[in-house]
Structures are given as structure tokens and as C-alpha cells.
Design a protein around this motif. Structure first.
Motif, PDB file in Angstrom:
ATOM      1  N   VAL A  73      19.152 -11.332 -30.426  1.00  0.00           N
ATOM      2  CA  VAL A  73      17.918 -10.862 -29.802  1.00  0.00           C
ATOM      3  C   VAL A  73      17.727 -11.583 -28.468  1.00  0.00           C
ATOM      4  N   PRO A  74      17.589 -10.859 -27.358  1.00  0.00           N
ATOM      5  CA  PRO A  74      17.329 -11.525 -26.074  1.00  0.00           C
ATOM      6  C   PRO A  74      15.961 -12.217 -26.083  1.00  0.00           C
ATOM      7  N   ASP A  75      15.838 -13.255 -25.276  1.00  0.00           N
ATOM      8  CA  ASP A  75      14.591 -14.014 -25.222  1.00  0.00           C
ATOM      9  C   ASP A  75      13.407 -13.175 -24.759  1.00  0.00           C
ATOM     10  N   TYR A  76      13.683 -12.134 -23.968  1.00  0.00           N
ATOM     11  CA  TYR A  76      12.575 -11.366 -23.394  1.00  0.00           C
ATOM     12  C   TYR A  76      12.028 -10.297 -24.332  1.00  0.00           C
ATOM     13  N   PHE A  77      12.630 -10.078 -25.481  1.00  0.00           N
ATOM     14  CA  PHE A  77      12.084  -9.105 -26.422  1.00  0.00           C
ATOM     15  C   PHE A  77      10.702  -9.581 -26.873  1.00  0.00           C
ATOM     16  N   PRO A  78       9.739  -8.669 -27.046  1.00  0.00           N
ATOM     17  CA  PRO A  78       8.383  -9.071 -27.427  1.00  0.00           C
ATOM     18  C   PRO A  78       8.335  -9.725 -28.813  1.00  0.00           C
ATOM     19  N   ASP A  79       7.323 -10.560 -29.013  1.00  0.00           N
ATOM     20  CA  ASP A  79       7.203 -11.310 -30.258  1.00  0.00           C
ATOM     21  C   ASP A  79       6.995 -10.415 -31.471  1.00  0.00           C
ATOM     22  N   TRP A  80       6.460  -9.208 -31.252  1.00  0.00           N
ATOM     23  CA  TRP A  80       6.151  -8.372 -32.416  1.00  0.00           C
ATOM     24  C   TRP A  80       7.389  -7.703 -33.022  1.00  0.00           C
ATOM     25  N   ILE A  81       8.518  -7.802 -32.373  1.00  0.00           N
ATOM     26  CA  ILE A  81       9.741  -7.244 -32.952  1.00  0.00           C
ATOM     27  C   ILE A  81      10.266  -8.197 -34.032  1.00  0.00           C
ATOM     28  N   HIS A  82      10.557  -7.627 -35.187  1.00  0.00           N
ATOM     29  CA  HIS A  82      11.051  -8.396 -36.328  1.00  0.00           C
ATOM     30  C   HIS A  82      12.441  -8.951 -36.002  1.00  0.00           C
ATOM     31  N   ARG A  83      12.615 -10.221 -36.238  1.00  0.00           N
ATOM     32  CA  ARG A  83      13.895 -10.898 -36.062  1.00  0.00           C
ATOM     33  C   ARG A  83      14.327 -11.490 -37.396  1.00  0.00           C
ATOM     34  N   GLU A  84      15.631 -11.580 -37.581  1.00  0.00           N
ATOM     35  CA  GLU A  84      16.157 -12.215 -38.784  1.00  0.00           C
ATOM     36  C   GLU A  84      17.335 -13.094 -38.404  1.00  0.00           C
ATOM     37  N   GLU A  85      17.266 -14.366 -38.799  1.00  0.00           N
ATOM     38  CA  GLU A  85      18.375 -15.280 -38.559  1.00  0.00           C
ATOM     39  C   GLU A  85      19.368 -15.125 -39.711  1.00  0.00           C
ATOM     40  N   VAL A  86      20.571 -14.682 -39.401  1.00  0.00           N
ATOM     41  CA  VAL A  86      21.544 -14.384 -40.445  1.00  0.00           C
ATOM     42  C   VAL A  86      22.734 -15.335 -40.321  1.00  0.00           C
ATOM     43  N   PRO A  87      23.273 -15.772 -41.447  1.00  0.00           N
ATOM     44  CA  PRO A  87      24.427 -16.683 -41.410  1.00  0.00           C
ATOM     45  C   PRO A  87      25.676 -15.966 -40.902  1.00  0.00           C
ATOM     46  N   LYS A  88      26.489 -16.705 -40.175  1.00  0.00           N
ATOM     47  CA  LYS A  88      27.814 -16.236 -39.791  1.00  0.00           C
ATOM     48  C   LYS A  88      28.782 -17.399 -39.934  1.00  0.00           C
ATOM     49  N   GLU A  89      30.042 -17.151 -39.662  1.00  0.00           N
ATOM     50  CA  GLU A  89      31.080 -18.126 -39.983  1.00  0.00           C
ATOM     51  C   GLU A  89      30.859 -19.476 -39.300  1.00  0.00           C
ATOM     52  N   ASP A  90      30.400 -19.457 -38.052  1.00  0.00           N
ATOM     53  CA  ASP A  90      30.256 -20.706 -37.312  1.00  0.00           C
ATOM     54  C   ASP A  90      28.801 -21.065 -37.029  1.00  0.00           C
ATOM     55  N   GLY A  91      27.885 -20.575 -37.854  1.00  0.00           N
ATOM     56  CA  GLY A  91      26.475 -20.898 -37.650  1.00  0.00           C
ATOM     57  C   GLY A  91      25.572 -19.758 -38.064  1.00  0.00           C
TER      58      GLY A  91
END
Length: 308
Positions: A73-91
């Protein structure tokens, strides 16, 4: 809309930049028209996007220009957009989750022509709630795809499963099975591969599970590789970055009998009338998720009989 810089969707204000930018110049389809389309199809489409991390296929210079897949997600996307931090191989990676029509319109304004959601949902990302068979022709003849789809449906019917079918808006078809989110990706992929193996053994002159193109010898590849963690699949009702803005279109099975129906039959400009006249053939699909345990045992029986 072409003179506005903002639109109101629900309780959200969505900015619209360069609304007259032609994303499909052959047909004069602008960014504003793409946004309008996604607002129109939001109700059925969001049933396949909610709670799913997605990759954005972005075409800022139109479908014939340079494109890129955008996962974080780019930093400029508005706060109301749902974000999810998902695991990947290196973080981890923080991805968009499209839960509402405002987000869908916002993504379209970012020249995201095609959203590609995961096959699993937040809360249980390691257990998919859908299994996909991806059927593309070995050449340009769609008839082998149509034939293979019906043969695959017959086999799945034998197992007590009832797949849904969709044109991809590109070259082929997807067959989709809704699952109950209790089986991990490795097990689901193994099941899908074994189904494909059984079908290829029944029709060895026309079908194959050989991943290497140089070993397929003109046969259609039964592709099950999308059934893996962090893999994505084109969303139902998504526009594709191809001439005339074709759309990935859910079908009723009897529609596939029509020889006039091909992978790019419906477009951004024809889908709204199709939905208005006939509704969504996949309505309620997400409520029919199946467990694979009993089906796995039936499949193992087919495999044993085939080996006997």
C-alpha cells in the motif's frame, strides 16, 4: 463526472484525477468510465474481494503502456482504506483489502485496471476458501478449453463437487470450487493436482499436467499452480488490460454451450446490461464452501481404480 475532482460514495469522498485520460484509446474508454463501471458492478464483485489481500495491476498510461503489479500500500492512500499486514518469506508486506465500493473506485482512479485477490481471507490466510483450475488453450483455439471445462466438470461432479465457471477476459476459463477454510494450501494444491492427473490420464491425447511447455506437445495444460499461499487470481467482474476492455465474467454452465461465447465475450460496456437483465450467476456462491476430506477419499478411490 468528467468535470469533477471528487465523487461521493457512501460516506467516503473519493478523489478523481485526470478523469478524461483514455485507458482504452481504441474505444475511447476513459478513467472516468472505468470508475463508473466498478461502481456499477461493486455489489456482486465485492463478494469476491472483501477480506482478501489483493495485488493491483496498474496501467497509468493505458492498457497499451507500461504496467506494474503493486502489492504494498503506498503511503498516500487514504486512512479509510483497509490494509492488512501479511507474512511473506523475508518479513511482511502491507496490502490493500477492498471491502467497499469507495475503495474499488479509488483503486480505479489509481489506474488499477485489474485487481487480483488472494484465494484466502484475512483471519486464516493459510487456508483458502476457493480452489481454482486455470484452463488456457495451447494455441488460439478456445474450443479445446470449452471441451476441457466440461470434462473437468464431469469429473468433479463424480466427486460430488459443483464447480463454478468464469471466462477470464483473457484467453481461457477458470473453474472455481468454494471451500470451507479448514484445509491448508499444500493440501488443497495436492488435491487439485491429483484431480488434474486423473483427468489427464483419461484424455492423454488432449490434456496434460506437464508444467514444461516443451513437453506438452500441443495438449492443454491443466494448471493448478494458483492454489498456493500468496498467489492471486483475477477477480470476477474485473476488467482486463486487453483491447476493448474485456471482463472476467461468471457464467451459468449452459451459457458455455453457446459456441459464440469466448473468453473475451463480455466487456466493460456490456456487463452492466447483462447484470441488469440476468443477475449474477454466482450469487450465493460463497455460502457453499465444501470440506475436502470426504471428497479426498472419493478421489483416492478413483486413483486406485485407475492404477488397477
Amino acid at each position: 463526472m468528467s468535470t469533477k475532482e471528487e465523487i461521493r460514495i457512501g460516506n467516503r469522498t473519493v478523489p478523481v484525477s485526470n478523469p478524461d485520460k483514455e485507458l482504452f484509446p481504441d474505444d475511447g474508454i476513459t478513467k472516468a468510465e472505468l470508475i463508473d463501471y466498478y461502481r456499477t458492478v461493486a455489489r456482486p464483485m465485492l463478494t469476491h474481494l472483501r477480506d482478501r489481500p489483493l495485488a493491483m495491476e496498474r496501467h497509468p498510461d493505458g492498457y497499451r503502456g507500461k504496467s506494474f503489479f503493486h502489492k504494498d500500500v503506498p503511503d498516500y492512500f487514504p486512512d479509510w482504506i483497509h490494509r492488512e499486514e501479511v507474512p511473506k518469506e523475508d518479513g511482511t508486506v502491507t496490502m490493500v483489502v477492498c471491502d467497499d465500493a469507495a475503495t474499488l473506485a479509488y483503486l480505479a482512479n489509481q489506474a488499477c485496471i485489474t485487481p487480483h485477490p488472494w484465494l484466502s481471507r484475512v483471519g486464516r490466510l493459510d487456508c483458502p476458501d476457493r480452489l481454482i483450475f486455470d484452463l488456457d488453450p495451447p494455441g488460439d483455439d478456445f474450443e479445446i478449453v470449452r471441451w476441457a471445462a466440461f470434462r473437468l466438470k464431469d469429473l468433479l461432479d463424480e466427486l460430488g463437487l459443483h464447480p463454478a465457471v468464469m471466462t477470464t477476459g483473457s484467453r481461457g476459463l477458470h473453474l472455481l470450487l468454494p471451500l470451507d477454510r479448514r484445509t491448508d494450501f499444500d493440501t488443497v494444491r495436492s488435491f487439485a493436482r491429483d484431480v488434474a492427473d486423473v483427468l489427464a490420464e483419461r484424455h492423454p491425447d488432449r490434456l496434460t499436467t506437464e508444467a514444461r511447455k516443451d513437453k506438452r506437445r500441443g495438449r492443454l495444460y491443466l494448471d493448478t499452480q494458483r492454489n498456493a499461499y500468496a498467489q492471486t487470481s483475477v477477480a470476477p467482474y474485473a476488467v482486463r488490460a486487453r483491447p476493448h476492455a474485456p471482463v472476467a465474467t461468471p457464467l451459468a454452465w449452459d451459457e458455455l454451450d453457446d459456441p459464440g461465447v469466448g473468453p473475451r465475450h463480455w466487456t466493460l460496456r456490456t456487463i452492466p446490461d447483462r447484470l441488469a437483465d440476468h443477475g449474477d450467476p454466482w450469487k450465493g456462491l460463497g455460502r457453499s464452501g465444501r470440506a475436502l476430506g470426504p471428497v479426498r477419499r472419493r478421489l483416492d478411490g478413483l486413483v486406485r481404480r485407475g492404477a488397477a
